[in-house]
Design a protein around this motif. Sequence first.
Motif, short mmCIF file in Angstrom:
data_model
loop_
_atom_site.label_atom_id
_atom_site.label_comp_id
_atom_site.label_asym_id
_atom_site.label_seq_id
_atom_site.Cartn_x
_atom_site.Cartn_y
_atom_site.Cartn_z
N PHE A 105 -68.98 -13.89 20.05
CA PHE A 105 -69.80 -15.06 20.38
C PHE A 105 -70.90 -15.16 19.32
CE2 PHE A 105 -67.70 -13.42 24.06
CZ PHE A 105 -67.21 -14.56 24.68
N ALA A 111 -69.45 -19.48 24.57
CA ALA A 111 -69.08 -18.93 25.87
C ALA A 111 -67.63 -19.30 26.17
CB ALA A 111 -70.00 -19.48 26.96
N TYR A 134 -72.91 -5.39 20.75
CA TYR A 134 -73.86 -6.46 20.50
C TYR A 134 -74.71 -6.20 19.26
CZ TYR A 134 -78.26 -4.21 22.08
OH TYR A 134 -79.37 -3.42 22.19
N LEU A 160 -78.71 -11.41 27.59
CA LEU A 160 -77.42 -11.66 26.95
C LEU A 160 -76.36 -11.53 28.03
CD1 LEU A 160 -77.92 -9.42 23.76
CD2 LEU A 160 -78.65 -11.79 24.11
N VAL A 162 -72.92 -11.39 30.06
CA VAL A 162 -71.56 -10.93 29.81
C VAL A 162 -70.58 -11.68 30.72
CG1 VAL A 162 -69.97 -8.97 29.90
CG2 VAL A 162 -72.29 -8.67 29.01
N GLY A 172 -75.13 -8.43 32.53
CA GLY A 172 -75.40 -8.58 31.11
C GLY A 172 -76.29 -7.47 30.61
N SER A 262 -69.93 -14.69 28.79
CA SER A 262 -71.12 -15.15 28.07
C SER A 262 -71.70 -16.31 28.87
CB SER A 262 -70.79 -15.54 26.63
OG SER A 262 -71.94 -15.95 25.92
N HIS A 263 -72.59 -17.08 28.29
CA HIS A 263 -73.14 -18.26 28.98
C HIS A 263 -73.77 -19.16 27.93
CE1 HIS A 263 -75.76 -20.77 31.47
NE2 HIS A 263 -74.92 -20.50 32.45
N PHE A 267 -76.21 -16.93 25.63
CA PHE A 267 -74.96 -16.47 25.03
C PHE A 267 -75.10 -15.03 24.52
CE2 PHE A 267 -77.05 -17.50 21.11
CZ PHE A 267 -76.39 -16.82 20.10
N PHE A 268 -73.97 -14.33 24.54
CA PHE A 268 -73.94 -12.93 24.16
C PHE A 268 -73.99 -12.81 22.64
CE2 PHE A 268 -72.11 -8.74 23.44
CZ PHE A 268 -72.81 -8.00 24.37
#
Length: 276
Positions: A105, A111, A134, A160, A162, A172, A262-263, A267-268
Amino acid sequence: VFRSFGDAQTLEVAASGVSTAVRSARNWSISSGMPSRVLVDPDNRRVTAFGFQTVAAWDFETLDGLAEEVALDPGMNIPGAFREIAEVTGHVESCKGSIGAAALFVDDGAAMRARYLPRYDMTNGLSAEAWVRYWQPPWHPDDGIEPHGGFSDPRREMRLAVIGIPGSFEMGILADGAAYLELGDPDSAIDGVYFRAQTEGALVFSERWVHLRVTFDGIELVIEVDGVEHYWIPDGFEIVDPGDWPPLPNKVPAGDGDLWISHPNRFFLGAIDQVV
């Protein structure tokens, strides 16, 4: 004589109920490979068995062989283990994973969205896990000096994500290397429930693959990093006596939104693999 016979029968029936619950939990763990537990509540004269069922999993092996450092097509579908589909949003790339391929990501909004399915209802509890690698943002120690003379890592305020369902749960890491499990929504908590448990920092090392796992069954909350359970603290209660901590919720807030890896807003920063 009749009374003593009745007491013996009651005890035998109760013992049989406990034994049945224990056997059920054990058999479930053996057959499913997932954790289970038995709660004996003498105050309410209740014995309950809890077990977890796998409802979604992605290993990203369909990305194997794709060029690295090249963005995946927006809207690309990534199949899961049970015919669930995760749709790519934002800048996501293929990369080497903990095993085979993984998802990297790269930028804001990166995501994958798995559209809502009824089996994603986590109300009774959840167990989530993933391998993560990460990138940790740099910082200068002077940035952590507070006006009152205290000291903190400003990266602890950076989440972050997950995996999670907005308003229900999210697993996360914080950018200082802590792991967290969030239940509910800090801004618009469903049913008024919000609780975030987070470990101390520097547990999740950057630039290497680390295994995260969280478990919550309405009774106990566990956060593991590389298979080791770690002490956690409710968000905002770092200097508060544990006796004054808010109580754990007794359920996961219901959420009928999509499941995110992610989001878009959190985001991750890095790669995710083997999501379950």
